[in-house]
Scaffold this motif. Structure first.
Motif, mmCIF file in Angstrom:
data_model
loop_
_atom_site.group_PDB
_atom_site.id
_atom_site.type_symbol
_atom_site.label_atom_id
_atom_site.label_comp_id
_atom_site.label_asym_id
_atom_site.label_seq_id
_atom_site.Cartn_x
_atom_site.Cartn_y
_atom_site.Cartn_z
ATOM 1 N N PRO A 1 0.798 -1.230 0.000
ATOM 2 C CA PRO A 1 0.000 0.000 0.000
ATOM 3 C C PRO A 1 0.831 1.282 0.000
ATOM 4 C CG PRO A 1 0.055 -0.920 2.196
ATOM 5 C CD PRO A 1 0.834 -1.864 1.318
ATOM 6 N N ALA A 2 1.719 1.392 -0.986
ATOM 7 C CA ALA A 2 2.489 2.619 -1.210
ATOM 8 C C ALA A 2 3.085 2.519 -2.611
ATOM 9 C CB ALA A 2 3.589 2.784 -0.171
ATOM 10 N N LEU A 3 3.644 3.632 -3.079
ATOM 11 C CA LEU A 3 4.299 3.636 -4.386
ATOM 12 C C LEU A 3 5.778 3.309 -4.188
ATOM 13 C CD1 LEU A 3 2.703 6.811 -6.046
ATOM 14 C CD2 LEU A 3 2.154 4.408 -6.506
ATOM 15 N N LEU A 4 6.087 2.026 -4.189
ATOM 16 C CA LEU A 4 7.481 1.622 -4.016
ATOM 17 C C LEU A 4 8.332 2.255 -5.114
ATOM 18 C CD1 LEU A 4 6.933 -2.136 -3.129
ATOM 19 C CD2 LEU A 4 7.612 -0.307 -1.572
ATOM 20 N N PRO A 5 9.597 2.599 -4.829
ATOM 21 C CA PRO A 5 10.358 2.241 -3.625
ATOM 22 C C PRO A 5 10.097 3.118 -2.403
ATOM 23 C CG PRO A 5 11.756 3.457 -5.124
ATOM 24 C CD PRO A 5 10.446 3.256 -5.838
ATOM 25 N N ALA A 6 9.200 4.096 -2.513
ATOM 26 C CA ALA A 6 8.871 4.915 -1.338
ATOM 27 C C ALA A 6 8.070 4.096 -0.327
ATOM 28 C CB ALA A 6 8.065 6.136 -1.770
ATOM 29 N N PHE A 7 8.369 4.298 0.928
ATOM 30 C CA PHE A 7 7.611 3.742 2.052
ATOM 31 C C PHE A 7 7.477 2.216 2.020
ATOM 32 C CE2 PHE A 7 5.916 8.048 1.158
ATOM 33 C CZ PHE A 7 6.493 8.689 2.244
ATOM 34 N N PRO A 8 8.586 1.503 2.004
ATOM 35 C CA PRO A 8 8.519 0.048 2.172
ATOM 36 C C PRO A 8 8.208 -0.299 3.631
ATOM 37 C CG PRO A 8 10.799 0.750 2.182
ATOM 38 C CD PRO A 8 9.973 1.988 1.917
ATOM 39 N N GLY A 9 7.983 -1.579 3.895
ATOM 40 C CA GLY A 9 7.807 -2.024 5.276
ATOM 41 C C GLY A 9 6.368 -2.126 5.722
ATOM 42 N N ARG A 10 6.196 -2.357 7.016
ATOM 43 C CA ARG A 10 4.909 -2.760 7.585
ATOM 44 C C ARG A 10 3.879 -1.639 7.681
ATOM 45 N NH1 ARG A 10 5.475 -7.625 11.178
ATOM 46 N NH2 ARG A 10 3.415 -7.055 11.892
ATOM 47 N N GLN A 11 4.308 -0.401 7.916
ATOM 48 C CA GLN A 11 3.342 0.672 8.201
ATOM 49 C C GLN A 11 3.437 1.776 7.155
ATOM 50 O OE1 GLN A 11 4.430 1.793 12.246
ATOM 51 N NE2 GLN A 11 5.991 3.201 11.473
ATOM 52 N N SER A 12 3.398 1.354 5.915
ATOM 53 C CA SER A 12 3.654 2.294 4.816
ATOM 54 C C SER A 12 2.569 3.361 4.688
ATOM 55 C CB SER A 12 3.802 1.535 3.504
ATOM 56 O OG SER A 12 2.713 0.672 3.317
ATOM 57 N N ILE A 13 1.317 3.031 4.983
ATOM 58 C CA ILE A 13 0.255 4.050 4.874
ATOM 59 C C ILE A 13 0.488 5.131 5.929
ATOM 60 C CG2 ILE A 13 -2.219 4.521 4.982
ATOM 61 C CD1 ILE A 13 -2.727 1.671 4.027
ATOM 62 N N LEU A 14 0.777 4.706 7.148
ATOM 63 C CA LEU A 14 1.059 5.662 8.225
ATOM 64 C C LEU A 14 2.307 6.476 7.901
ATOM 65 C CD1 LEU A 14 0.521 6.793 11.065
ATOM 66 C CD2 LEU A 14 1.878 4.886 11.974
ATOM 67 N N ASP A 15 3.337 5.816 7.402
ATOM 68 C CA ASP A 15 4.584 6.518 7.075
ATOM 69 C C ASP A 15 4.327 7.599 6.022
ATOM 70 O OD1 ASP A 15 5.951 4.913 8.840
ATOM 71 O OD2 ASP A 15 6.777 3.584 7.303
ATOM 72 N N ALA A 16 3.569 7.260 4.978
ATOM 73 C CA ALA A 16 3.268 8.234 3.924
ATOM 74 C C ALA A 16 2.422 9.381 4.478
ATOM 75 C CB ALA A 16 2.544 7.542 2.765
ATOM 76 N N TYR A 17 1.465 9.045 5.322
ATOM 77 C CA TYR A 17 0.582 10.061 5.917
ATOM 78 C C TYR A 17 1.396 11.028 6.767
ATOM 79 C CZ TYR A 17 -3.387 12.071 8.453
ATOM 80 O OH TYR A 17 -4.302 12.935 8.993
ATOM 81 N N GLN A 18 2.267 10.476 7.610
ATOM 82 C CA GLN A 18 3.059 11.317 8.512
ATOM 83 C C GLN A 18 4.101 12.140 7.751
ATOM 84 O OE1 GLN A 18 4.454 8.507 11.482
ATOM 85 N NE2 GLN A 18 2.677 8.906 12.790
ATOM 86 N N ALA A 19 4.520 11.641 6.599
ATOM 87 C CA ALA A 19 5.493 12.377 5.782
ATOM 88 C C ALA A 19 4.837 13.543 5.053
ATOM 89 C CB ALA A 19 6.151 11.440 4.772
ATOM 90 N N GLY A 20 3.508 13.573 5.031
ATOM 91 C CA GLY A 20 2.793 14.688 4.433
ATOM 92 C C GLY A 20 2.814 14.711 2.915
ATOM 93 N N VAL A 21 3.015 13.559 2.301
ATOM 94 C CA VAL A 21 3.069 13.512 0.833
ATOM 95 C C VAL A 21 1.693 13.863 0.246
ATOM 96 C CG1 VAL A 21 4.949 11.827 0.746
ATOM 97 C CG2 VAL A 21 2.581 11.016 0.816
ATOM 98 N N SER A 22 1.697 14.433 -0.952
ATOM 99 C CA SER A 22 0.438 14.808 -1.604
ATOM 100 C C SER A 22 -0.186 13.626 -2.333
ATOM 101 C CB SER A 22 0.664 15.949 -2.587
ATOM 102 O OG SER A 22 1.586 15.554 -3.582
ATOM 103 N N GLN A 23 0.631 12.594 -2.592
ATOM 104 C CA GLN A 23 0.092 11.382 -3.194
ATOM 105 C C GLN A 23 0.907 10.177 -2.749
ATOM 106 O OE1 GLN A 23 0.318 12.370 -7.376
ATOM 107 N NE2 GLN A 23 2.266 11.329 -7.594
ATOM 108 N N THR A 24 0.212 9.068 -2.668
ATOM 109 C CA THR A 24 0.850 7.786 -2.391
ATOM 110 C C THR A 24 0.183 6.800 -3.351
ATOM 111 O OG1 THR A 24 1.391 6.166 -0.671
ATOM 112 C CG2 THR A 24 -0.682 7.374 -0.395
ATOM 113 N N GLY A 25 0.002 5.556 -2.962
ATOM 114 C CA GLY A 25 -0.654 4.657 -3.899
ATOM 115 C C GLY A 25 -0.498 3.199 -3.535
ATOM 116 N N VAL A 26 -0.564 2.372 -4.575
ATOM 117 C CA VAL A 26 -0.548 0.916 -4.421
ATOM 118 C C VAL A 26 0.429 0.341 -5.439
ATOM 119 C CG1 VAL A 26 -1.939 -1.189 -4.580
ATOM 120 C CG2 VAL A 26 -2.942 0.902 -3.615
#
Length: 196
Positions: free
Chosen positions: A113-138
């Protein structure tokens, strides 16, 4: 009659992606069947989803084995017994050992549940949210010996709105997962990835 590819789905959570995959297999008449669901958490909702679809499920509680290797050996024995040709990871929160990966080299697919290679690992949705990115993905990708490092098969962007709560972002990501994973499965089946 088309020979159906024999698949196993590994899950640790609620099983919504298992449900989406099985729904797609039936509705689209895909040349595949889920012949085994492997779950590593006794309370996982995926067990109820497997029961709903009458899919054979097995709980493998790693704590009941002497080692990760022993637990995976039991899983590999089960997959061999079921004549599994490919593995779909659907919210499986364990890193597969090289032994497991090599046993099904090029035939293990993961949904992240992220746009790899950004935010790998177990809590990628939380990591992307906390990083304040304008977009993430699958991302859907092949599994290799690394953590979320395998060859990317498909990605889809999910926009983060300024007023999003974490749950809003999670819900939109899950909606995309439920569309993208079955689409990728259909494409991989058409290419014969699991039968090479």
């Amino acid at each position: 009659m088309v020979n159906k590819v024999r698949l196993a789905v590994f899950a640790s959570g609620q099983g919504t992606n298992l449900d989406a995959l099985q729904t797609a297999i039936i509705q689209r008449d895909l040349p595949a069947q889920i012949v085994r669901v492997i779950v590593d958490q006794r309370q996982a909702g995926a067990l109820a989803i497997a029961a709903k679809w009458n899919l054979p499920a097995r709980l493998v509680d790693y704590r009941q084995y002497s080692s990760k290797r022993a637990a995976e050996a039991a899983i590999l024995d089960q997959l061999a017994h079921d004549q599994v040709q490919g593995i779909l990871l659907a919210g499986y929160m364990r890193i597969l050992s090289p032994t497991m990966v090599h046993a099904y080299a090029g035939k293990i697919i993961n949904l992240h549940p992220a746009l790899l290679p950004a935010f790998p690992g177990r809590q990628s949705i939380l990591d992307a949210y906390q990083a304040g990115v304008s977009q993430t993905g699958v991302t859907v990708h092949f599994v290799d010996d690394g953590v979320d490092t395998g060859q990317i098969i498909a990605q889809q962007t999910v926009i983060r709105h300024p007023d999003d709560q974490l749950s809003d972002l999670e819900n939109r990501i899950h909606q995309v997962e439920h569309q993208l994973y079955p689409q990728v499965l259909a494409a991989l089946l058409e290419k014969g990835v699991f039968t090479k």
